[in-house]
Design a protein around this motif. Structure first.
Motif, PDB file in Angstrom:
ATOM      1  N   GLN E  68       0.831  -1.200   0.000  1.00  0.00           N
ATOM      2  CA  GLN E  68       0.000   0.000   0.000  1.00  0.00           C
ATOM      3  C   GLN E  68       0.867   1.253   0.000  1.00  0.00           C
ATOM      4  N   LEU E  69       0.441   2.257  -0.793  1.00  0.00           N
ATOM      5  CA  LEU E  69       1.217   3.487  -0.871  1.00  0.00           C
ATOM      6  C   LEU E  69       0.776   4.478   0.205  1.00  0.00           C
ATOM      7  N   TYR E  70      -0.517   4.714   0.277  1.00  0.00           N
ATOM      8  CA  TYR E  70      -1.016   5.726   1.204  1.00  0.00           C
ATOM      9  C   TYR E  70      -1.516   5.135   2.510  1.00  0.00           C
ATOM     10  N   HIS E  71      -1.354   3.826   2.649  1.00  0.00           N
ATOM     11  CA  HIS E  71      -1.826   3.179   3.868  1.00  0.00           C
ATOM     12  C   HIS E  71      -0.755   2.234   4.331  1.00  0.00           C
ATOM     13  N   MET E  72      -0.787   1.888   5.599  1.00  0.00           N
ATOM     14  CA  MET E  72       0.125   0.855   6.062  1.00  0.00           C
ATOM     15  C   MET E  72      -0.584   0.006   7.105  1.00  0.00           C
ATOM     16  N   PRO E  73      -0.203  -1.254   7.175  1.00  0.00           N
ATOM     17  CA  PRO E  73      -0.879  -2.135   8.119  1.00  0.00           C
ATOM     18  C   PRO E  73      -0.496  -1.770   9.539  1.00  0.00           C
ATOM     19  N   LYS E  74      -1.452  -1.781  10.418  1.00  0.00           N
ATOM     20  CA  LYS E  74      -1.154  -1.528  11.823  1.00  0.00           C
ATOM     21  C   LYS E  74      -2.243  -2.194  12.652  1.00  0.00           C
ATOM     22  N   ASN E  75      -1.841  -2.944  13.628  1.00  0.00           N
ATOM     23  CA  ASN E  75      -2.781  -3.655  14.494  1.00  0.00           C
ATOM     24  C   ASN E  75      -3.862  -4.380  13.691  1.00  0.00           C
ATOM     25  N   GLY E  76      -3.438  -5.025  12.628  1.00  0.00           N
ATOM     26  CA  GLY E  76      -4.400  -5.792  11.846  1.00  0.00           C
ATOM     27  C   GLY E  76      -5.148  -4.988  10.804  1.00  0.00           C
ATOM     28  N   GLY E  77      -5.358  -3.666  11.017  1.00  0.00           N
ATOM     29  CA  GLY E  77      -6.089  -2.859  10.040  1.00  0.00           C
ATOM     30  C   GLY E  77      -5.143  -2.048   9.176  1.00  0.00           C
ATOM     31  N   LEU E  78      -5.726  -1.225   8.302  1.00  0.00           N
ATOM     32  CA  LEU E  78      -4.916  -0.324   7.483  1.00  0.00           C
ATOM     33  C   LEU E  78      -5.099   1.096   8.000  1.00  0.00           C
ATOM     34  N   VAL E  79      -3.995   1.785   8.242  1.00  0.00           N
ATOM     35  CA  VAL E  79      -4.130   3.178   8.679  1.00  0.00           C
ATOM     36  C   VAL E  79      -3.406   4.063   7.659  1.00  0.00           C
ATOM     37  N   ALA E  80      -3.652   5.385   7.765  1.00  0.00           N
ATOM     38  CA  ALA E  80      -2.982   6.319   6.860  1.00  0.00           C
ATOM     39  C   ALA E  80      -1.473   6.199   7.061  1.00  0.00           C
ATOM     40  N   ALA E  81      -0.743   6.259   5.942  1.00  0.00           N
ATOM     41  CA  ALA E  81       0.707   6.073   6.006  1.00  0.00           C
ATOM     42  C   ALA E  81       1.367   7.262   6.687  1.00  0.00           C
ATOM     43  N   ASP E  82       2.424   7.000   7.430  1.00  0.00           N
ATOM     44  CA  ASP E  82       3.171   8.120   8.006  1.00  0.00           C
ATOM     45  C   ASP E  82       4.331   8.478   7.072  1.00  0.00           C
ATOM     46  N   GLU E  83       5.016   9.548   7.426  1.00  0.00           N
ATOM     47  CA  GLU E  83       6.070  10.061   6.548  1.00  0.00           C
ATOM     48  C   GLU E  83       7.138   8.995   6.281  1.00  0.00           C
ATOM     49  N   ARG E  84       7.422   8.210   7.293  1.00  0.00           N
ATOM     50  CA  ARG E  84       8.440   7.174   7.174  1.00  0.00           C
ATOM     51  C   ARG E  84       8.085   6.165   6.086  1.00  0.00           C
ATOM     52  N   HIS E  85       6.834   5.737   6.132  1.00  0.00           N
ATOM     53  CA  HIS E  85       6.367   4.788   5.135  1.00  0.00           C
ATOM     54  C   HIS E  85       6.440   5.415   3.745  1.00  0.00           C
ATOM     55  N   LEU E  86       6.017   6.669   3.635  1.00  0.00           N
ATOM     56  CA  LEU E  86       6.028   7.338   2.338  1.00  0.00           C
ATOM     57  C   LEU E  86       7.458   7.435   1.798  1.00  0.00           C
ATOM     58  N   THR E  87       8.392   7.805   2.686  1.00  0.00           N
ATOM     59  CA  THR E  87       9.786   7.916   2.248  1.00  0.00           C
ATOM     60  C   THR E  87      10.269   6.591   1.686  1.00  0.00           C
ATOM     61  N   LYS E  88       9.912   5.518   2.370  1.00  0.00           N
ATOM     62  CA  LYS E  88      10.343   4.201   1.906  1.00  0.00           C
ATOM     63  C   LYS E  88       9.750   3.902   0.529  1.00  0.00           C
ATOM     64  N   MET E  89       8.452   4.180   0.392  1.00  0.00           N
ATOM     65  CA  MET E  89       7.782   3.882  -0.874  1.00  0.00           C
ATOM     66  C   MET E  89       8.335   4.733  -2.012  1.00  0.00           C
ATOM     67  N   ARG E  90       8.719   5.962  -1.693  1.00  0.00           N
ATOM     68  CA  ARG E  90       9.196   6.865  -2.739  1.00  0.00           C
ATOM     69  C   ARG E  90      10.479   6.378  -3.405  1.00  0.00           C
ATOM     70  N   GLN E  91      11.195   5.505  -2.699  1.00  0.00           N
ATOM     71  CA  GLN E  91      12.433   4.999  -3.303  1.00  0.00           C
ATOM     72  C   GLN E  91      12.186   4.297  -4.614  1.00  0.00           C
ATOM     73  N   LYS E  92      10.949   3.825  -4.799  1.00  0.00           N
ATOM     74  CA  LYS E  92      10.664   3.074  -6.012  1.00  0.00           C
ATOM     75  C   LYS E  92      10.257   3.978  -7.161  1.00  0.00           C
ATOM     76  N   ILE E  93      10.043   5.272  -6.850  1.00  0.00           N
ATOM     77  CA  ILE E  93       9.402   6.137  -7.842  1.00  0.00           C
ATOM     78  C   ILE E  93      10.236   7.382  -8.103  1.00  0.00           C
ATOM     79  N   GLY E  94      10.324   7.780  -9.352  1.00  0.00           N
ATOM     80  CA  GLY E  94      10.986   9.031  -9.705  1.00  0.00           C
ATOM     81  C   GLY E  94      10.081   9.824 -10.620  1.00  0.00           C
ATOM     82  N   MET E  95      10.332  11.146 -10.711  1.00  0.00           N
ATOM     83  CA  MET E  95       9.446  11.968 -11.541  1.00  0.00           C
ATOM     84  C   MET E  95      10.206  13.098 -12.213  1.00  0.00           C
TER      85      MET E  95
END
Ligand SMILES: Nc1ncnc2c1ncn2[C@@H]1O[C@H](COP(=O)(O)OP(=O)(O)OP(=O)(O)O)[C@@H](O)[C@H]1O
Ligand SMILES: Nc1ncnc2c1ncn2[C@@H]1O[C@H](COP(=O)(O)OP(=O)(O)OP(=O)(O)O)[C@@H](O)[C@H]1O
Ligand SMILES: [Mg+2]
Ligand SMILES: [Mg+2]
Lengths: 261, 219, 257, 219, 261
Positions: E68-95
């Motif tokens: 998930q790009l804008y969400h991340m798993p937490k306590n079994g559910g999906l919550v809004a992604a935090d900056e850390r998660h976004l930074t990690k995901m951004r490594q795959k993308i360039g613009m």
């Protein structure tokens, strides 16, 4: 015979020790629609900026309607023009920028009405009426109240075109005005320009890298490379039968890629 | 038992003087800031010179000297100002000199392409400044103007030199008359802070108003 | 020489006096009303001269003489002690308030200070107001510059003694007593008078050129001293009328010994 | 009173001592203010709401109340909780904290004026938050702010006389003390004025050069 | 069957009360080269910006390589992604941005080497070597020491392309990346991109209004209008035989004008 409206005579321009233009001469006739084409970095934008008096020239002369642009007569001789002279001369010229340069703190409609109201004393109501007409022509009347930051690339570009047209200068300079537009809109902008040409007696200089647009639009095409005019001619001749080797290479790839020129 | 309410009203009287000085001083400073700040960017060497001299003189000498001059030396030249006038004059000119530099810096921070758009639309230099450059630069100036106004607020405490009984001055009187430091100082601390917050919030509100629609340009 | 200045004061009905913010020389009530030994004397003298009232403005010591010269006030009655150089800058009346020097120290005076010279001995520090008499007396007694700490005001001096930042704090006797009374700190003690320190007196100070007004002031002041009314005004504040009457302005203004 | 050159030479060493302390306090205070200001500006943008609000409140409070009162607090009140600072250290901390709240506002304005496209480009380059700040945003934000920052360092220099309230023997304090020792005011006070003006002017020239060197980023 | 590398599921996005995207879903396969076309203001840039995490979405989900790009798993559910998660995901993308967004305070070469050195820890020498190769590919090696303000429009754009390519992300987003280039250079950029595709396993999403470029470049074309996918297909089919009325109108003008598509 009519006099040329723009007469460029042996101008030179360097940035630091990088010589962009070296003794360039050319002429533009009234109501002419001239397209400047050529590879990136060849000095096309620089020529427009010089005509708009955004850069100073190092040598040479430019005359607009027979009047010197960067010089003015004084005590029988010609001296460098002062700010007053430049302001007067600028009334004849308008420009649309490659990167739009909209005023970010004003809405779309205010961007368009500002100059007519301030420099020509047009009343607000009249200015807004005309602005809405122009925005309508470029398909932007819906976004009249939006701020530039809320526009897409193509929308910004269309506002920039409307803003420049609102002033109705004698000479209009366009720097890659269709770069952010899809073909559908390019078509529309072309129609707008044609319409304006028919209505007014504007002279237009247009820098573009869309050969199709240059072809459809221009009376005459100039091909530039490294600050020199390599070849010039009617679009049909030029695109179908380029004479110079450099022009041929430039156009060959395009034709090879199947682009219509 | 010390009569605190009486002393409190003494400090409040001082607060009125402080507010008067701040408001009028800020108004003068604002005018001077634009006059001198734009003057320094003028095409005319004479104007630039004058503005520079004003700014460097008032920034280079201390407010104490300026106040002293306005109140004690001008009478010898036949100009006798009331303490309030002298205070407003000195504070306004002093802070105006600092704010002028802010005006200049902000105007220089506006991108070249905006000037070029002005030229292409044939706006005069004045029209360009007034309609395009200054409105954008104002947003850059505002936070620092807020600073300047707060500095002026606090600088009003030096006016005791010319026998204007401002807040700090009254607090010092209360302090030495009662031997209690906490009460007067805590009181003026709260008052200064309250005034400063009023300034800060007005500036922030103004900033938000002016930044409306610019959110894509600014962060 | 007619007394134009006095006539002018009579006409406007009040005299503008500059006073300092230093009890008991000056006292400001919770209602903002100014009293204290110096203004009270001035008020009475002016009443007798036919000027019904005084308007007092509290001013810093540094601003008093310039203010007088710029015509911002008519007279200074503030505990501005007479010194030869000051006598050259303004014209003084006969002495009004006199005071000796004192030291504020920790309870029991652990280091046994008696005179300013004692501070020179074992590297002890003494606090005093900047530009005040006490600072000069200490320096003259041979205390190194680094051991004379300039303290901005009485409350601060008191606090520094309490915190042990300085070993003693020096002010005129009455000022220190006033401080002590307000602080009510049992761990402190006052040593007074300081041995070998002279007694200083202030007077009403006028602008140069107002000698006529000063002379008229002196006449009434002398009458009050004689009638005992003078003592009645200043002694409740702790000042000694006898001290003021035992010396003269001429003596106090004489160039240093 | 006559101007006495012998006296001038006699008091010069004492005054130079004072100048040294004044310059030392200003330099240390400036460095502290520059760092503290950046800390506050960044802290206030922290994604941690509570941290951002807390830092914001403290900064506003320090900014909104007079330096003098803060110096009193650091020097006379902190000992009550066992913190006994030397006068110079207390003074530098006071100056640094106080002016840090000003420079924080300057930084904020500078940061806000970096176009949004730059933040986006940094993201597209996958820079971390820290890298974005240190390599992209701050290098563009700070240079245009150099004039405003310079203002504050000059202002701080001229406010060092306040340190006399906490018994720092800076220039003004030294001058008052020699003036009183010798009962001559003209020479010491004139010299102080000259020292202040001369040092400010040198600082102004230096900072102008800095501004010229780093002040503008062409976009 | 391979999993899609990008999976967009019913996302919505409004600016104020202007709804740009409304329940858009689409998928991109690994190594696919996808062109997004459509009229100005239709939401093309917005989609790229959302993938680059420059705008938040109002509803829906996006998964990149199954994560998930804008969400991340937490306590079994999906919550809004935090900056850390976004930074990690951004490594795959360039613009590459439409308006370039070069860092104005750095030279061309520094613009290109910055990200590899900082985010991948590449040594300076290696980073500069690679940067020079890339600059050479786009014909900009001569201007390596120049500052962005000294470049022409097309030169800036080429630097922006080189900067994005230097990071070698898995997914590359191009926003009208040829708008300031003449046909000769478009051709060259196309070659560069092809070469990169052959060498690496990059997935590319490209917004363009140059139909010729879209045609030559893409494996698949999506036609957008008002935030909806109107039609999609292989370039040959789509351009020669559009099925939807809207696509036909859009393309008809272009074909009528003689543009090759
Ligand atoms: N301010 C400047 N300083 C130094 N060099 C500059 C400056 N402005 C332009 N140049 C150089 O001058 C040359 C001509 O630039 P110009 O912008 O006129 O090109 P152009 O023909 O418009 O190219 P494009 O099609 O890419 O926009 C370029 O090589 C550019 O690097
Ligand atoms: N920040 C914003 N606030 C309000 N509206 C916005 C904002 N950004 C974009 N829009 C609107 O969203 C719509 C889609 O914009 P977008 O930039 O995605 O268009 P696009 O398809 O890239 O167009 P173009 O080809 O002209 O670049 C436009 O109508 C635009 O006006
Ligand atoms: Mg160009
Ligand atoms: Mg777009």
């Amino acid at each position: 015979m009519t006099e040329p409206i723009i007469k460029i005579d042996a101008i030179s321009k360097s940035f630091g020790n990088f010589q962009v233009l070296d003794g360039l001469s050319m002429q533009v006739m009234p109501r002419e629609k001239l397209a400047l084409i050529g590879p990136s970095g060849s000095g096309k934008t620089t020529i427009l900026r010089i005509l708009m008096t955004l850069e100073r020239i190092d040598a040479g002369h430019i005359a607009i309607e027979g009047e010197q642009l960067y010089h003015m007569p004084k005590n029988g001789g010609l001296v460098a023009a002062d700010e007053r002279h430049l302001t007067k001369m600028r009334q004849k010229i308008g420009m649309v920028f490659q990167l739009f340069n909209l005023f970010p703190h004003m809405s779309v409609i205010d961007n368009v009405t500002l100059a007519p109201m301030l420099t020509k004393g047009v009343a607000r109501a009249a200015a807004e009426k005309r602005a809405m007409e122009l925005l309508d022509m470029v398909g932007m009347s819906e976004k009249a109240k939006a701020m530039p930051a809320q526009l897409s690339g193509g929308q910004k570009q269309r506002v920039a075109i409307a803003r420049a047209l609102a002033l109705q200068p004698k000479i209009m300079l366009f720097d890659e005005v269709t770069s952010a537009l899809d073909p559908e809109l390019v078509e529309e902008v072309l129609n707008v320009l044609w319409k304006l040409c028919a209505e007014t007696d504007m002279t237009m200089l247009l820098v573009t890298h869309e050969m199709g647009f240059a072809h459809d639009f221009a009376d005459r095409v100039l091909f530039f490379d490294r600050g020199k005019i390599v070849e010039e001619g009617k679009p049909d001749e030029m695109f179908s039968n380029p004479k110079q080797e450099r022009t041929q290479t430039f156009l060959r790839k395009i034709i090879a890629a199947g682009h219509r020129v | 038992m010390t009569d605190w309410s009486g002393y409190l009203s003494l400090i409040l009287q001082g607060a009125v003087v402080t507010v008067q000085l701040t408001v009028m001083g800020s108004a003068l400073a604002l005018v001077m800031a634009f006059v001198a700040g734009l003057g320094r960017l003028s095409r005319f060497a004479g104007l630039r010179w004058l503005a520079t001299a004003y700014i460097e003189f008032f920034r280079g000498t201390s407010i104490f000297v300026q106040l002293f001059f306005a109140y004690f030396v001008l009478p010898f030249a036949g100009i006798s100002l009331t303490p309030l006038q002298a205070g407003v004059l000195a504070l306004g000119l002093n802070v105006g000199a600092y704010a002028a530099e802010v005006v200049r810096g902000a105007i220089l921070s506006i991108g070249k392409e905006q000037y070029e758009a002005c030229i292409a639309l044939n706006l005069s230099r004045w029209q360009c400044m007034r309609r395009i450059i200054v409105p954008q630069a104002l947003l850059v100036m505002l936070p620092t103007f807020g600073n300047n106004a707060i500095e002026l607020l606090k600088a009003t405490s030096v006016v005791s030199l010319i026998s204007l009984a401002d807040m700090t001055f009254q607090a010092n009187i209360v302090r030495s008359q009662t031997g209690n430091t906490l009460f007067p100082f805590a009181t003026i601390l709260i008052l200064y802070f309250a005034f400063a917050m009023i300034i800060t919030f007005s500036i922030r509100a103004l900033e938000r108003r002016m930044a409306r629609g610019l959110d894509g340009v600014r962060n | 020489q007619d007394n134009a200045k006095l006539e002018q004061l009579k006409a406007q009905g009040f005299a503008r006096v500059a006073i300092a913010n230093e009890p008991p020389y000056t006292a400001v009530g919770a209602d903002g009303k100014v009293s204290g030994a110096a203004p009270d004397v001035a008020r009475e003298v002016f009443k007798r001269l036919g000027v019904p009232d005084i308007v007092a403005s509290i001013s810093e010591y540094g601003a008093m003489i310039p203010g007088l010269q710029a015509g911002r006030h008519d007279v200074v009655t503030a505990g501005l002690f007479m010194k030869p150089e000051r006598c050259a800058a303004v014209v003084y009346s006969e002495p009004v308030l006199c005071d000796a020097e004192a030291l504020l120290v920790k309870k029991g005076n652990p280091k046994g200070f008696k005179s300013y010279a004692d501070f020179a001995k074992d590297g002890a520090t003494v606090g005093a107001p900047g530009g005040g008499t006490e600072e000069k007396l200490a320096l003259d007694a041979g205390v190194p510059r680094a051991q004379v700490i300039v303290v901005p005001d009485g409350q601060s001096g008191l606090k520094m003694v309490q915190d042990g930042r300085i070993d003693a704090y020096s002010l005129p006797v009455l000022s220190i007593n006033d401080l002590m009374k307000k602080a009510a700190d049992e761990n402190l003690e006052v040593i007074a008078p300081v041995e070998g320190a002279p007694v200083y007196c202030d007077g009403a100070a006028f602008k140069k050129g107002d000698e006529a007004l000063r002379d008229a002031f002196n006449v009434e002041l002398a009458k009050m001293k004689e009638s005992g009314e003078f003592a009645k005004i200043i002694e409740p504040y702790g000042f000694s009328a006898a001290a003021a009457m035992s010396t003269t302005t001429a003596k106090l203004c004489a160039p240093a010994q | 009173m006559e101007w006495d050159w012998n006296f001038v030479w006699q008091i010069m060493p004492t005054l130079i001592e004072g100048v040294k302390i004044t310059i030392l306090a200003t330099l240390l205070g400036s460095v502290l203010a520059a760092v503290v200001g950046l800390g506050i500006a960044l802290g206030r943008r922290s994604p941690n709401r509570i941290l951002a609000r807390g830092i914001g409140f403290v900064a506003e409070f320090i900014r909104g109340t007079p330096l003098l009162v803060q110096l009193y607090f650091i020097f006379y009140v902190l000992p009550d909780i066992g913190i006994l600072l030397s006068p110079l250290v207390a003074g530098v901390i006071g100056l640094g904290l106080h002016y840090g709240t000003y420079t924080a506002e300057v930084y904020r304005a500078g940061i806000d004026n970096v176009p949004r496209g730059q933040w986006e480009a940094a993201k597209a380059c996958n820079l971390s938050a820290r890298q974005t700040w240190t390599r992209v945003i701050l290098p563009q934000a700070i240079p245009p702010m150099i004039p405003a920052l310079a203002n504050y360092f000059i202002a701080m220099f001229k406010e060092t006389p306040l340190l006399s309230a906490i018994t720092v023997l800076e220039l003004m304090n030294q001058a008052k003390s020699v003036a009183n020792t010798y009962y001559r005011y003209i020479e010491p006070i004139t010299l102080v004025g000259a020292f202040f003006l001369a040092i400010s002017l040198v600082a102004v020239v230096l900072l102008r050069w800095l501004e010229h060197r780093y002040g503008r980023v062409e976009r």
